[in-house]
Design a protein around this motif. Structure first.
Motif, short mmCIF file in Angstrom:
data_model
loop_
_atom_site.label_atom_id
_atom_site.label_comp_id
_atom_site.label_asym_id
_atom_site.label_seq_id
_atom_site.Cartn_x
_atom_site.Cartn_y
_atom_site.Cartn_z
N LEU A 27 -35.48 -9.71 -17.17
CA LEU A 27 -34.95 -10.82 -17.10
C LEU A 27 -34.01 -11.14 -18.24
O LEU A 27 -33.23 -12.10 -19.01
CB LEU A 27 -35.57 -12.08 -16.28
CG LEU A 27 -35.37 -13.26 -16.53
CD1 LEU A 27 -34.21 -13.51 -15.34
CD2 LEU A 27 -36.59 -14.46 -16.52
N LEU A 30 -31.19 -9.08 -19.81
CA LEU A 30 -30.29 -10.01 -19.34
C LEU A 30 -29.64 -11.17 -19.94
O LEU A 30 -28.28 -11.42 -19.64
CB LEU A 30 -30.10 -10.84 -18.13
CG LEU A 30 -29.02 -10.82 -16.71
CD1 LEU A 30 -27.96 -10.29 -16.59
CD2 LEU A 30 -29.05 -11.48 -15.50
N GLY A 34 -25.98 -11.64 -21.35
CA GLY A 34 -25.09 -12.69 -21.78
C GLY A 34 -24.99 -13.36 -23.10
O GLY A 34 -23.30 -13.92 -23.62
N ASP A 68 -21.62 -8.98 -15.89
CA ASP A 68 -22.99 -9.75 -15.65
C ASP A 68 -23.39 -10.15 -14.39
O ASP A 68 -24.60 -9.94 -13.71
CB ASP A 68 -22.67 -10.77 -16.51
CG ASP A 68 -22.38 -11.07 -18.11
OD1 ASP A 68 -22.91 -9.52 -18.41
OD2 ASP A 68 -21.49 -12.42 -19.07
N ALA A 69 -22.02 -10.13 -13.64
CA ALA A 69 -22.59 -10.86 -12.23
C ALA A 69 -22.82 -9.51 -11.28
O ALA A 69 -24.04 -9.94 -10.93
CB ALA A 69 -21.01 -11.92 -11.54
N VAL A 72 -26.75 -9.63 -11.82
CA VAL A 72 -27.37 -10.87 -12.07
C VAL A 72 -27.42 -9.49 -10.14
O VAL A 72 -28.59 -9.90 -9.60
CB VAL A 72 -26.58 -11.62 -11.84
CG1 VAL A 72 -27.85 -12.64 -10.59
CG2 VAL A 72 -26.94 -12.14 -13.35
N LEU A 75 -29.98 -7.20 -10.12
CA LEU A 75 -31.73 -7.76 -10.73
C LEU A 75 -32.20 -8.55 -9.22
O LEU A 75 -33.34 -8.75 -8.67
CB LEU A 75 -30.97 -8.33 -12.10
CG LEU A 75 -31.08 -8.36 -13.40
CD1 LEU A 75 -31.27 -8.97 -14.28
CD2 LEU A 75 -31.35 -6.79 -13.10
N PHE A 76 -31.40 -9.47 -8.60
CA PHE A 76 -31.65 -10.21 -7.74
C PHE A 76 -32.50 -8.95 -6.48
O PHE A 76 -33.13 -9.43 -5.68
CB PHE A 76 -30.96 -10.64 -6.76
CG PHE A 76 -30.53 -12.15 -7.42
CD1 PHE A 76 -31.35 -13.00 -7.95
CD2 PHE A 76 -29.17 -12.45 -7.04
CE1 PHE A 76 -31.27 -14.26 -8.04
CE2 PHE A 76 -29.07 -14.29 -7.63
CZ PHE A 76 -29.85 -14.60 -8.58
N GLY A 112 -21.81 -3.41 -15.47
CA GLY A 112 -23.03 -4.24 -15.90
C GLY A 112 -22.17 -3.27 -16.93
O GLY A 112 -21.91 -3.85 -18.01
#
Length: 235
Positions: A27, A30, A34, A68-69, A72, A75-76, A112
């Motif tokens: 987290l 990330l 960003g 980045d997307a 994410v 990570l989800f 990423g």
């Protein structure tokens, strides 16, 4: 006022990069990821009276947002599977999770890394990033931020090792990029763009090393490249 703004952006960048590498979980990584993208956007577009600089900044931001997307989403999936984003529990669980999920997570992380490290096909923002001031090109777009993708692959290596197809893909992307970028650099007319393509090519070598499991070699070249590329730009 220009100087104040410049050094404020640079300080933000250094903070973001330290956050990225010192993070103890995905987290915080990330968040740093960003923020270095934001710093990069601000610094490429530093001379905002030039349309070319503004366009280059937007391009860099959008391409990095793609990476980045995918991160994410990865990570989800990790949270859904393991309930945590801390490094160690996820690395220990990597072998136990279904191979499909691990492959998807590794793909997301690789997305990423490819965007941040300007590897093919998300590479076109880096030559344009040379619109920024030269010290920015030296420190951010050659030595520090663009090698974050290599750092991520090495840092999360247990996840990549649990998904060998993705490791092979990372090595393949690196191999293609190091060849293509090296060839494109031969026909560039702007000296900063020549060095930008050279950076892409060198990071291709690091991706190749990280993809075949030679992590020490990848990190060693990351270190040496930071020095010689910054010196090339500043000289």
């Amino acid at each position: 006022d220009e100087e104040r703004r410049y050094f404020a952006y640079m300080a933000l960048f250094v903070f973001s990069m330290l956050l990225l590498v010192e993070a103890g979980n995905f987290l915080i990584l990330l968040v740093g990821w960003g923020l270095v993208g934001l710093s990069s956007y601000l610094l490429i577009g530093f001379h905002h009276e030039r349309p070319s600089a503004v366009a280059a900044a937007k391009k860099a931001f959008v391409m990095n947002a793609v990476g980045d997307a995918t991160m994410v989403l990865a990570l989800f999936l990790l949270v859904y599977e393991t309930g945590t984003l801390d490094y160690l529990p996820n690395f220990e669980a990597a072998d136990g999770i279904s191979s499909t999920i691990v492959t998807l997570v590794a793909l997301g992380l690789l997305g990423g890394a490819v965007a941040k490290s300007a590897q093919i096909p998300l590479h076109t923002w880096l030559p344009d990033a040379m619109e920024g001031p030269t010290p920015v090109s030296a420190l951010i777009h050659a030595a520090t931020m663009v090698t974050a993708g290599v750092y991520l692959i090495v840092r999360a290596h247990p996840i990549f090792e649990a998904a060998p197809e993705v490791q092979d893909l990372a090595a393949g992307i690196g191999a293609v990029t190091l060849l293509v970028a090296g060839l494109v650099a031969l026909v560039q007319t702007d000296i900063k763009r020549v060095i930008a393509y050279s950076t892409m090519s060198q990071i291709g070598y690091m991706f190749l090393a990280a993809g075949i499991g030679a992590y020490a070699n990848a990190m060693f070249h990351l270190m040496t490249h930071a020095f010689f590329k910054a010196l090339l730009f500043l000289a």
